[in-house]
Design an enzyme around this catalytic site. Structure first.
Site, mmCIF file in Angstrom:
data_model
loop_
_atom_site.group_PDB
_atom_site.id
_atom_site.type_symbol
_atom_site.label_atom_id
_atom_site.label_comp_id
_atom_site.label_asym_id
_atom_site.label_seq_id
_atom_site.Cartn_x
_atom_site.Cartn_y
_atom_site.Cartn_z
ATOM 1 N N LEU A 1 0.867 -1.174 0.000
ATOM 2 C CA LEU A 1 0.000 0.000 0.000
ATOM 3 C C LEU A 1 0.903 1.223 0.000
ATOM 4 C CD1 LEU A 1 -2.743 -0.783 2.713
ATOM 5 C CD2 LEU A 1 -3.019 -0.863 0.233
ATOM 6 N N ASP A 2 0.471 2.296 -0.664
ATOM 7 C CA ASP A 2 1.222 3.538 -0.601
ATOM 8 C C ASP A 2 1.325 4.003 0.848
ATOM 9 O OD1 ASP A 2 1.380 3.524 -3.356
ATOM 10 O OD2 ASP A 2 -0.297 4.907 -3.632
ATOM 11 N N ARG A 3 2.355 4.761 1.134
ATOM 12 C CA ARG A 3 2.594 5.239 2.501
ATOM 13 C C ARG A 3 1.382 5.959 3.081
ATOM 14 N NH1 ARG A 3 7.856 8.805 4.462
ATOM 15 N NH2 ARG A 3 7.224 9.070 6.623
ATOM 16 N N ARG B 1 -5.156 6.187 -7.878
ATOM 17 C CA ARG B 1 -4.886 7.626 -7.818
ATOM 18 C C ARG B 1 -4.809 8.241 -9.215
ATOM 19 N NH1 ARG B 1 0.141 7.784 -3.702
ATOM 20 N NH2 ARG B 1 -0.029 10.064 -4.041
#
Length: 323
Positions: A145-147, A248
């Protein structure tokens, strides 16, 4: 954090158990010889200094149960201090675990913590969990997962489970659901976005993903509207492929940027979202379902939204009522 040089002065003879069965020899050595440069590991493999059952092997060799691996003496660097399990940020990971058995951890990852250390990040989820579970022989991320994205994250504690879950990701039988707050009103007719995506690096060194219909990789995200507010929508996104920053970029390329996205967002929209208390990316991995290879059952987990996201939705709902 200071480092000190240490030695493994003796030849090691290691018998492979079920934890490392099926793992590539190079990845096994990278885990075993923490701190050792990968160039050194591949050098001792090429020179035949690493042997399996007394024979030379390639770096792609997959370890079998009962294999005897000869590891030559090596000099490596090791951090003099490990990550403390008592750190508040590490303790927060313990509280974020929503399911755990002997082979798997399912957690609701907080926003703001990377899944692993590196690139200026001292530690991430995986290093924190290893500090919390020092007796575990293996602990590896199933996916990423992205930060700044919160929500469901899987961590495998057995090699066989990791391999099975990776295969489910590959053949697309693992289902993941995300919630995102986006600019404007998402059209009910826009059921999917299938723009191909390509990774690029800007002149300043920033890594981004763009839509590229000639060189981009095939990508698909299914969308549905959960709620409409005054100037934004809460949407459900079901990625059918697993590209970096896929949701995104797929929302942004439709003009519906995710709230407080520092890479692909809209500044004016973000400003209005901050006025209702949003101070992080509104992207949350809400749900996951997969086949557990050991219990042989289909498992489904949901991660509740963090309180700060719930408060933002409540305020947006109140604003919509006032209009």
């Amino acid at each position: 954090m200071s480092e000190k040089a240490i030695n493994f002065p003796k030849v090691q003879q290691i018998e492979i158990d079920d934890v490392h069965e099926g793992q590539r020899i190079d990845n096994f050595l990278i885990t075993l010889l923490k701190g050792c440069p990968k160039s050194v590991i591949y050098k001792i493999l090429r020179k035949g200094e690493v042997r399996v059952n007394k024979g030379r092997i390639k770096q792609t060799y997959k370890l079998q149960l009962g294999d005897i691996v000869r590891v030559p003496p090596v000099r490596v660097k090791e951090e003099s201090e490990g990550i403390s399990a008592g750190l508040s940020s590490v303790q927060a990971l313990e509280k974020a675990i929503i399911f755990e058995d002997k082979s798997l951890i399912v957690m609701n990852k907080p926003s703001g913590i990377a899944v692993h250390g590196g690139s200026g990040v001292s530690f991430g989820v995986i290093e924190g969990l290893r500090a919390l579970r020092p007796k575990e022989k293996m602990m590896e991320l199933v996916h990423r997962l992205d930060r700044d994205t919160s929500g469901i994250l899987l961590i495998a504690k057995k090699r066989s489970v990791l391999v099975s879950l990776h295969e489910q990701l590959r053949i697309k039988t693992m289902n993941k659901v995300y919630w995102a707050l986006v600019k404007g009103h998402w059209s009910e007719k826009q059921k999917s976005v299938q723009e191909p995506l390509k990774k690029i690096t800007t002149k300043s060194g920033e890594r981004l993903v763009i839509v590229d219909r000639e060189e981009g990789k095939k990508s698909c995200t299914l969308f549905s509207v959960l709620s409409n507010f005054k100037d934004c929508s809460l949407v459900e996104a079901r990625p059918q492929t697993g590209r970096t920053h896929q949701i995104r970029v797929h929302t942004a390329c439709q003009g519906h940027m995710i709230a407080c996205d520092d890479k692909y967002g809209d500044r004016e929209f973000d400003k209005s979202m901050k006025e209702v208390g949003l101070n992080r990316l509104f992207l949350h991995a809400k749900e996951i379902s997969f086949f557990h290879p050991l219990s042989e059952t289909t498992m489904r987990f949901e991660a509740p939204l963090q309180p700060e996201l719930e408060k933002v939705l409540q305020k947006l709902g109140e604003q919509a009522m006032e209009v």
